[in-house]
Design an enzyme around this catalytic site. Structure first.
Site, PDB file in Angstrom:
ATOM      1  N   ASN A  52      24.246  88.085  77.535  1.00 56.89           N
ATOM      2  CA  ASN A  52      23.196  87.854  76.540  1.00 56.89           C
ATOM      3  C   ASN A  52      23.005  86.354  76.333  1.00 56.89           C
ATOM      4  O   ASN A  52      23.938  85.560  76.457  1.00 56.89           O
ATOM      5  CB  ASN A  52      23.484  88.579  75.224  1.00 56.89           C
ATOM      6  CG  ASN A  52      24.781  88.198  74.553  1.00 56.89           C
ATOM      7  OD1 ASN A  52      25.825  88.091  75.197  1.00 56.89           O
ATOM      8  ND2 ASN A  52      24.748  88.026  73.242  1.00 56.89           N
ATOM      9  N   GLU A  94      21.245  83.963  73.520  1.00 52.47           N
ATOM     10  CA  GLU A  94      20.607  83.879  72.209  1.00 52.47           C
ATOM     11  C   GLU A  94      19.753  82.624  72.069  1.00 52.47           C
ATOM     12  O   GLU A  94      19.839  81.699  72.882  1.00 52.47           O
ATOM     13  CB  GLU A  94      21.673  83.899  71.106  1.00 52.47           C
ATOM     14  CG  GLU A  94      22.389  85.219  71.001  1.00 52.47           C
ATOM     15  CD  GLU A  94      23.408  85.265  69.878  1.00 52.47           C
ATOM     16  OE1 GLU A  94      23.892  86.361  69.619  1.00 52.47           O
ATOM     17  OE2 GLU A  94      23.723  84.218  69.266  1.00 52.47           O
ATOM     18  N   ASN A  95      18.959  82.620  71.018  1.00 48.18           N
ATOM     19  CA  ASN A  95      18.096  81.494  70.720  1.00 48.18           C
ATOM     20  C   ASN A  95      17.978  81.409  69.208  1.00 48.18           C
ATOM     21  O   ASN A  95      17.900  82.433  68.534  1.00 48.18           O
ATOM     22  CB  ASN A  95      16.722  81.738  71.359  1.00 48.18           C
ATOM     23  CG  ASN A  95      15.839  80.532  71.318  1.00 48.18           C
ATOM     24  OD1 ASN A  95      15.420  80.107  70.246  1.00 48.18           O
ATOM     25  ND2 ASN A  95      15.558  79.984  72.474  1.00 48.18           N
ATOM     26  N   TYR A 109      14.989  83.531  66.616  1.00 44.45           N
ATOM     27  CA  TYR A 109      15.039  84.985  66.852  1.00 44.45           C
ATOM     28  C   TYR A 109      13.632  85.530  66.884  1.00 44.45           C
ATOM     29  O   TYR A 109      12.784  85.086  66.122  1.00 44.45           O
ATOM     30  CB  TYR A 109      15.812  85.689  65.715  1.00 44.45           C
ATOM     31  CG  TYR A 109      17.306  85.570  65.799  1.00 44.45           C
ATOM     32  CD1 TYR A 109      18.019  86.224  66.789  1.00 44.45           C
ATOM     33  CD2 TYR A 109      18.008  84.807  64.878  1.00 44.45           C
ATOM     34  CE1 TYR A 109      19.399  86.132  66.859  1.00 44.45           C
ATOM     35  CE2 TYR A 109      19.387  84.697  64.941  1.00 44.45           C
ATOM     36  CZ  TYR A 109      20.081  85.361  65.934  1.00 44.45           C
ATOM     37  OH  TYR A 109      21.428  85.251  65.993  1.00 44.45           O
ATOM     38  N   CYS A 157      18.924  90.222  75.689  1.00 43.32           N
ATOM     39  CA  CYS A 157      20.151  91.005  75.825  1.00 43.32           C
ATOM     40  C   CYS A 157      20.637  90.959  77.275  1.00 43.32           C
ATOM     41  O   CYS A 157      19.845  90.795  78.207  1.00 43.32           O
ATOM     42  CB  CYS A 157      19.910  92.448  75.421  1.00 43.32           C
ATOM     43  SG  CYS A 157      19.342  92.658  73.729  1.00 43.32           S
ATOM     44  N   GLU A 203      21.625  93.328  79.197  1.00 45.63           N
ATOM     45  CA  GLU A 203      21.088  94.400  80.019  1.00 45.63           C
ATOM     46  C   GLU A 203      19.747  94.022  80.635  1.00 45.63           C
ATOM     47  O   GLU A 203      19.498  94.241  81.822  1.00 45.63           O
ATOM     48  CB  GLU A 203      20.885  95.682  79.190  1.00 45.63           C
ATOM     49  CG  GLU A 203      22.135  96.205  78.535  1.00 45.63           C
ATOM     50  CD  GLU A 203      22.338  95.701  77.105  1.00 45.63           C
ATOM     51  OE1 GLU A 203      22.326  94.469  76.875  1.00 45.63           O
ATOM     52  OE2 GLU A 203      22.506  96.551  76.219  1.00 45.63           O
ATOM     53  N   CYS A 238      20.062  98.355  72.970  1.00 44.06           N
ATOM     54  CA  CYS A 238      19.021  98.409  71.940  1.00 44.06           C
ATOM     55  C   CYS A 238      17.795  99.122  72.506  1.00 44.06           C
ATOM     56  O   CYS A 238      17.709  99.396  73.708  1.00 44.06           O
ATOM     57  CB  CYS A 238      18.662  96.990  71.479  1.00 44.06           C
ATOM     58  SG  CYS A 238      17.721  96.024  72.682  1.00 44.06           S
ATOM     59  N   CYS A 275      15.979  97.288  75.392  1.00 42.58           N
ATOM     60  CA  CYS A 275      16.728  97.386  76.659  1.00 42.58           C
ATOM     61  C   CYS A 275      16.594  98.776  77.265  1.00 42.58           C
ATOM     62  O   CYS A 275      16.431  98.922  78.474  1.00 42.58           O
ATOM     63  CB  CYS A 275      18.192  97.041  76.446  1.00 42.58           C
ATOM     64  SG  CYS A 275      18.464  95.270  76.211  1.00 42.58           S
TER      65      CYS A 275
END
Length: 160
Positions: free
Chosen positions: A61, A63-64, A67, A72, A74, A111, A114
């Site tokens: 994953n 992140e940033n 948001y 993710c 996957e 999620c 995904c």
């Protein structure tokens, strides 16, 4: 009014009960958790996709601070696999999560976004993708993505 029931069936097993290919795939997903960029959630996820030709594409994953601009593990893994090997079907994906110093005892599930992306890959290649969700206590072994998203939005939903 009529009531319908949707049941998701999966196998519960120990990692050592998996065949060696699936054990390797889970191990690659675990390794990827160390490469996650997760400074905000501290929730490190790794995914590994096994392709029909035996290649394994793995990712984590990313992140940033803005948001939901991150991705993710996957989706990163599957989209990279599809981009680099567009003519090779994915046959399995393993997912593992690490936080607060250890892997989770119970597996995490993808999620909704995904699940939709993984389902698209399953439909694109017209082949089931086996899902391995890793937890230290057990692994969920799921026959295909559709079992994760039974009431899904797909090409036929577009009315074409």
């Amino acid at each position: 009014m009529e009531t319908k029931t949707v049941i998701t069936e999966f196998s519960l097993c120990k990692t050592e009960e998996l065949n060696t290919t699936y054990q390797t795939l889970v191990s690659r997903a675990q390794e990827q958790t160390a490469k996650a960029y997760a400074p905000y959630s501290n929730f490190h996820v790794g995914a590994a996709v096994l392709l029909e030709n035996g290649e394994i594409v793995a990712a984590s994953n990313q992140e940033n601070s803005a948001y939901p601009s991150g991705l993710c593990a996957e989706r990163v893994a599957m989209m990279y696999a599809n981009a680099q090997y567009p003519d090779v079907a994915p046959v399995a994906i393993a997912i593992a999560a690490y936080t607060q110093g250890s892997f989770l005892a119970n597996p995490i599930t993808p999620c909704g976004a995904c699940r939709q992306v993984l389902l698209e890959s399953e439909m694109r290649y017209e082949k089931d993708i086996t899902v391995l969700l890793y937890g230290t206590d057990h692994v969920y072994l799921i026959d295909n993505i559709r079992k994760l998203l039974p009431l899904c939005f797909e090409k036929s939903s577009l009315g074409r």
